[in-house]
Design an enzyme around this catalytic site. Structure first.
Site, PDB file in Angstrom:
ATOM      1  N   GLY A   1      -0.859   0.986  -1.354  1.00 28.68           N
ATOM      2  CA  GLY A   1       0.412   0.599  -1.966  1.00 28.68           C
ATOM      3  C   GLY A   1       1.054  -0.551  -1.238  1.00 28.68           C
ATOM      4  O   GLY A   1       0.431  -1.219  -0.419  1.00 28.68           O
ATOM      5  N   ASN A   2       2.312  -0.796  -1.546  1.00 30.55           N
ATOM      6  CA  ASN A   2       3.050  -1.851  -0.848  1.00 30.55           C
ATOM      7  C   ASN A   2       4.495  -1.409  -0.660  1.00 30.55           C
ATOM      8  O   ASN A   2       4.911  -0.376  -1.156  1.00 30.55           O
ATOM      9  CB  ASN A   2       2.947  -3.179  -1.607  1.00 30.55           C
ATOM     10  CG  ASN A   2       3.538  -3.079  -2.991  1.00 30.55           C
ATOM     11  OD1 ASN A   2       4.739  -2.943  -3.161  1.00 30.55           O
ATOM     12  ND2 ASN A   2       2.677  -3.120  -3.998  1.00 30.55           N
ATOM     13  N   ARG A   3       5.264  -2.236   0.074  1.00 29.53           N
ATOM     14  CA  ARG A   3       6.604  -1.829   0.477  1.00 29.53           C
ATOM     15  C   ARG A   3       7.707  -2.222  -0.516  1.00 29.53           C
ATOM     16  O   ARG A   3       8.874  -2.116  -0.188  1.00 29.53           O
ATOM     17  CB  ARG A   3       6.952  -2.469   1.817  1.00 29.53           C
ATOM     18  CG  ARG A   3       6.193  -1.918   2.985  1.00 29.53           C
ATOM     19  CD  ARG A   3       6.729  -2.557   4.245  1.00 29.53           C
ATOM     20  NE  ARG A   3       5.824  -2.406   5.352  1.00 29.53           N
ATOM     21  CZ  ARG A   3       5.734  -1.316   6.095  1.00 29.53           C
ATOM     22  NH1 ARG A   3       6.503  -0.279   5.834  1.00 29.53           N
ATOM     23  NH2 ARG A   3       4.875  -1.263   7.093  1.00 29.53           N
ATOM     24  N   SER A   4       7.360  -2.686  -1.679  1.00 28.58           N
ATOM     25  CA  SER A   4       8.407  -3.138  -2.599  1.00 28.58           C
ATOM     26  C   SER A   4       9.328  -1.971  -2.986  1.00 28.58           C
ATOM     27  O   SER A   4       8.864  -0.912  -3.410  1.00 28.58           O
ATOM     28  CB  SER A   4       7.770  -3.731  -3.854  1.00 28.58           C
ATOM     29  OG  SER A   4       8.778  -4.121  -4.738  1.00 28.58           O
TER      30      SER A   4
END
Ligand code: CTP
Length: 400
Positions: free
Chosen positions: A208-211
């Site tokens: 995933g990512n931190r958005s």
């Protein structure tokens, strides 16, 4: 400086109790609020509560303090009128210009922006009479917030709930800040993607990512306050649903693509603010991947995800639609942004410089919006909603 004057109209529905919270938020943020309930609203919350919370006398009819001509003065002096909850009866009266009590008189004398937050049973909301009244009010420049879906009075659930007071407050704040009585996105449908996709490896793990989704949510809130019908495709966000916005939760890039393409077929604008994973694991393990003491871990093989922005920019799901992308760059921000804009084929690209101050999850942002027409619009460091307003300014100019 004089406090902005807000009229809080309350009509007779069970959600009237939620208007107390809206009133508190308005007064605590420096607004001078005059509450004008209807007679039936007082069956739910008494005049003493409205009076104590607002610091003003409360009346439902035009016969109190007649020497002050309240039925004209309250509306004339207002900077914003918000009716929450607005019942089916109140919408009908407002649409037809009836004036049989203080609130309906106030609606006729107000020349400021007007926001209605309807709340009623689904059947009443969906009835053609109500829908026509809502369309009439919108055509005349009022912002009518779509009700939320959820638990209604009693055991039933459906569309018709009053959105959360904190979110109605956000709409009011933005409408008041703009101060215009003609919402420029009225009659438009916009689709926004927000958050970050998660690509599962097994039932418990993902890439995933931190958005956080905050920029996409700011875009949704500002569009709703400018009168748009808003579909927000939310990838793994943990934020409250903005008032009047249809939120579609998704997980992976493939799900996001499906949801965006479905909604985009009837949208005037699509804004891709989501951080979409460019790759996903080639295989998904149906059971949890276990470590084996005597073996090195298996490498993760990745495959490409579809590029949704490029796809809708090339094959516009609806002709004349405006497509906006986002890009995060560390070096040669403008040159890289220009190349990306051309490669993706969108109309506008919001380019963020990723740096120390500008972290994921923050409330602020700084960007340059590049246009396919060669334009460059710098947006100074500031709240994400300011960037959102600039994006909609540029989109509305292209829609005209
Ligand atoms: N995007 C998309 N589908 C993808 C990847 C990205 O629609 N599979 C969209 C994003 O929503 C965003 C823009 O494209 O609007 C970002 O483009 P991308 O090429 O991913 O740029 P960066 O994230 O900046 O990454 P890179 O420079 O590595 O390409």
């Amino acid at each position: 400086m004089e406090k902005p004057k807000v009229v809080l109209g309350v009509s007779g529905g069970i959600a009237a109790y939620k208007a107390c919270e809206l009133l508190r938020r308005l007064t605590e943020s420096g607004h001078d609020v005059r509450v004008v309930p209807t007679e039936s609203a007082l069956h739910f919350v008494g005049a003493a509560t409205w009076s104590a919370l607002s610091g003003h006398p409360v009346s439902t009819e035009v016969w109190s303090d007649v020497h002050e001509v309240p039925h004209v003065r309250i509306g004339q002096q207002a900077d914003l009128v918000v009716v929450a909850p607005a019942t089916a009866d109140m919408l009908a009266k407002a649409a037809h210009g009836l004036a049989d009590d203080l609130l309906t008189n106030t609606l006729l004398t107000a020349r400021c922006p007007v926001v209605f937050a309807p709340a009623m049973h689904t059947e009443m909301w969906e009835h053609p009479a109500t829908q026509e009244n809502v369309a009439t009010l919108r055509r005349r420049g009022a912002v009518v917030i779509e009700p939320a879906v959820g638990r209604l009075t009693g055991v039933d659930t459906g569309k018709g709930r009053l959105p959360e007071p904190a979110e109605i407050f956000e709409i009011c704040r933005r409408v008041l800040a703009r101060g215009v009585t003609e919402p420029d996105l009225a009659g438009r449908h916009v689709v926004i993607s927000a958050g970050g996709t998660r690509e599962p490896l097994d039932p418990v793990r993902f890439l995933g990512n931190r958005s956080s989704g905050k920029q996409g949510y700011a875009l949704a809130r500002t569009a709703a306050a400018r009168g748009a019908r808003v579909t927000l495709i939310a990838a793994n966000t943990a934020l409250p649903d903005p008032a009047g916005v249809d939120v579609v939760p998704v997980g992976t890039a493939v799900q996001l693509r499906e949801a965006v393409l479905k909604a985009a077929s009837e949208a005037d604008a699509v804004v891709m603010a989501a951080a979409v994973a460019d790759f996903r694991p080639a295989t998904y393990a149906a059971g949890k991947i276990k470590k084996k003491d005597d073996q090195e871990p298996e490498p993760i093989v990745l495959i490409r995800n579809p590029d949704i922005l490029a796809e809708i920019s090339t094959d516009r799901p609806r002709p004349g639609q405006v497509v906006v992308g986002f890009a995060a760059e560390t070096d040669d921000v403008l040159a890289n942004g220009r190349t990306k804009l051309e490669r993706k084929g969108c109309d506008l690209l919001v380019v963020n410089e990723v740096g120390e101050r500008k972290t994921f999850g923050s409330e602020e942002n700084e960007a340059v919006v590049l246009g396919a027409d060669g334009s460059e619009t710098p947006v100074p460091y500031g709240p994400k909603e300011a960037l959102a307003e600039t994006v909609w300014d540029l989109v509305t100019r292209r829609l005209r």
